[in-house]
Design a protein around this motif. Structure first.
Motif, PDB file in Angstrom:
ATOM      1  N   GLN A 170      -6.632  -3.083   3.466  1.00  0.00           N
ATOM      2  CA  GLN A 170      -5.195  -3.329   3.595  1.00  0.00           C
ATOM      3  C   GLN A 170      -4.688  -4.192   2.443  1.00  0.00           C
ATOM      4  N   VAL A 171      -5.426  -5.242   2.098  1.00  0.00           N
ATOM      5  CA  VAL A 171      -5.012  -6.120   1.016  1.00  0.00           C
ATOM      6  C   VAL A 171      -5.087  -5.384  -0.325  1.00  0.00           C
ATOM      7  N   LEU A 172      -6.123  -4.571  -0.520  1.00  0.00           N
ATOM      8  CA  LEU A 172      -6.219  -3.785  -1.748  1.00  0.00           C
ATOM      9  C   LEU A 172      -5.009  -2.863  -1.891  1.00  0.00           C
ATOM     10  N   VAL A 202      -3.308   6.968  -5.064  1.00  0.00           N
ATOM     11  CA  VAL A 202      -4.644   6.625  -4.581  1.00  0.00           C
ATOM     12  C   VAL A 202      -4.567   5.611  -3.447  1.00  0.00           C
ATOM     13  N   ALA A 203      -3.691   4.606  -3.612  1.00  0.00           N
ATOM     14  CA  ALA A 203      -3.583   3.559  -2.594  1.00  0.00           C
ATOM     15  C   ALA A 203      -3.047   4.088  -1.274  1.00  0.00           C
ATOM     16  N   LEU A 204      -2.165   5.074  -1.342  1.00  0.00           N
ATOM     17  CA  LEU A 204      -1.548   5.589  -0.122  1.00  0.00           C
ATOM     18  C   LEU A 204      -2.299   6.767   0.477  1.00  0.00           C
ATOM     19  N   LEU A 205      -2.871   7.634  -0.362  1.00  0.00           N
ATOM     20  CA  LEU A 205      -3.406   8.908   0.112  1.00  0.00           C
ATOM     21  C   LEU A 205      -4.917   9.003   0.019  1.00  0.00           C
ATOM     22  N   PRO A 213      -0.227  -7.437  12.233  1.00  0.00           N
ATOM     23  CA  PRO A 213      -0.744  -6.536  13.275  1.00  0.00           C
ATOM     24  C   PRO A 213       0.283  -5.519  13.750  1.00  0.00           C
ATOM     25  N   TRP A 214       1.564  -5.905  13.773  1.00  0.00           N
ATOM     26  CA  TRP A 214       2.597  -4.933  14.146  1.00  0.00           C
ATOM     27  C   TRP A 214       2.652  -3.795  13.133  1.00  0.00           C
ATOM     28  N   SER A 215       2.585  -4.118  11.841  1.00  0.00           N
ATOM     29  CA  SER A 215       2.666  -3.080  10.822  1.00  0.00           C
ATOM     30  C   SER A 215       1.457  -2.166  10.842  1.00  0.00           C
ATOM     31  N   LEU A 216       0.315  -2.666  11.311  1.00  0.00           N
ATOM     32  CA  LEU A 216      -0.891  -1.858  11.352  1.00  0.00           C
ATOM     33  C   LEU A 216      -0.993  -1.001  12.599  1.00  0.00           C
ATOM     34  N   TYR A 254      -8.429   3.670   5.188  1.00  0.00           N
ATOM     35  CA  TYR A 254      -9.019   2.501   5.854  1.00  0.00           C
ATOM     36  C   TYR A 254      -8.077   1.299   5.923  1.00  0.00           C
ATOM     37  N   ALA A 255      -6.878   1.416   5.363  1.00  0.00           N
ATOM     38  CA  ALA A 255      -5.997   0.249   5.256  1.00  0.00           C
ATOM     39  C   ALA A 255      -5.566  -0.297   6.600  1.00  0.00           C
ATOM     40  N   ARG A 256      -5.523   0.534   7.633  1.00  0.00           N
ATOM     41  CA  ARG A 256      -5.121   0.054   8.952  1.00  0.00           C
ATOM     42  C   ARG A 256      -6.320  -0.352   9.803  1.00  0.00           C
TER      43      ARG A 256
END
Length: 211
Positions: A23-25, A6-9, A85-88, A15-17
């Protein structure tokens, strides 16, 4: 595994990026919640044939001193440096960051969970201090996001979807997630550790003296 999917897909991953709260969730689920549940499921006992192959690297990576430093330092580097920010900015580096933190979470919770056999005996007090350090790390992260300066504001001001509340409000929501979401799992693990400690002490008190 379902929580990780669920967290990844799911929508969280979508919306994580673009939103710090998502992202924190995602990050807390993949670093603390899912690894804790996986470690309580004794994955190495289920894969006992791999234990000898994993023994040497596991012996080094599960040193309590290493984990006590690595867990909080990793969070500090992610949220207080340009790492976030680099990871996003790209899917590959975002996924790599989450894999690294998930692996760190698995190593860290393997020790206090104590369900699988550990590479070396680790005293109960050391395991309790490690769990306390993990809880304090999430407390500090939540306080930082709730009270601190904007995090990756330049990125989120560009990536935020239409209709999002102001970025500061979303960061405060992210702080609440970081602070509250892991607490039930930590409380469950602390209660389990305390119960096992009391059971072990009771066995010692009731065992017959050695001849």
């Amino acid at each position: 595994m379902a929580l990780m999917a669920v967290a990844l897909l799911g929508g969280v991953g979508g919306y994580a990026r673009a939103m710090l709260s998502a992202q924190v969730l995602q990050h807390v689920v993949l670093t603390a919640v899912a690894p804790l549940l996986l470690c309580l499921g004794a994955p190495l006992t289920l894969a006992a044939s791999l234990r000898q192959d994993l023994e040497l690297p596991a012996r080094r990576l599960t040193r309590p001193a290493f984990l006590l430093a690595a867990y909080p330092v990793a969070f500090l580097l992610l949220y207080a440096t340009p790492w976030l920010p680099w990871s996003l900015s790209g899917y590959a580096q975002h996924l790599l960051t989450q894999v690294l933190f998930c692996f760190l979470g698995l190593l860290t919770f393997w020790v206090p969970a104590g369900v699988d056999p550990l590479p070396r005996p680790i005293p109960w007090g050391v395991r309790a201090r490690l769990l306390a350090a993990v809880a304090l790390t999430h407390l500090a992260l939540g306080a930082f996001l709730l009270l601190g300066p904007p995090v990756a504001n330049d990125w989120f001001s560009l990536a935020a979807p239409p209709g999002i509340p102001d970025l500061l409000a979303d960061q405060r929501l992210a702080g609440a997630v970081a602070l509250l979401l892991p607490l039930p799992g930590f409380a469950l693990l602390a209660a389990r550790m305390a119960w096992l400690r009391q059971a072990a002490l009771a066995r010692v008190r009731t065992s017959p003296p050695a001849q």
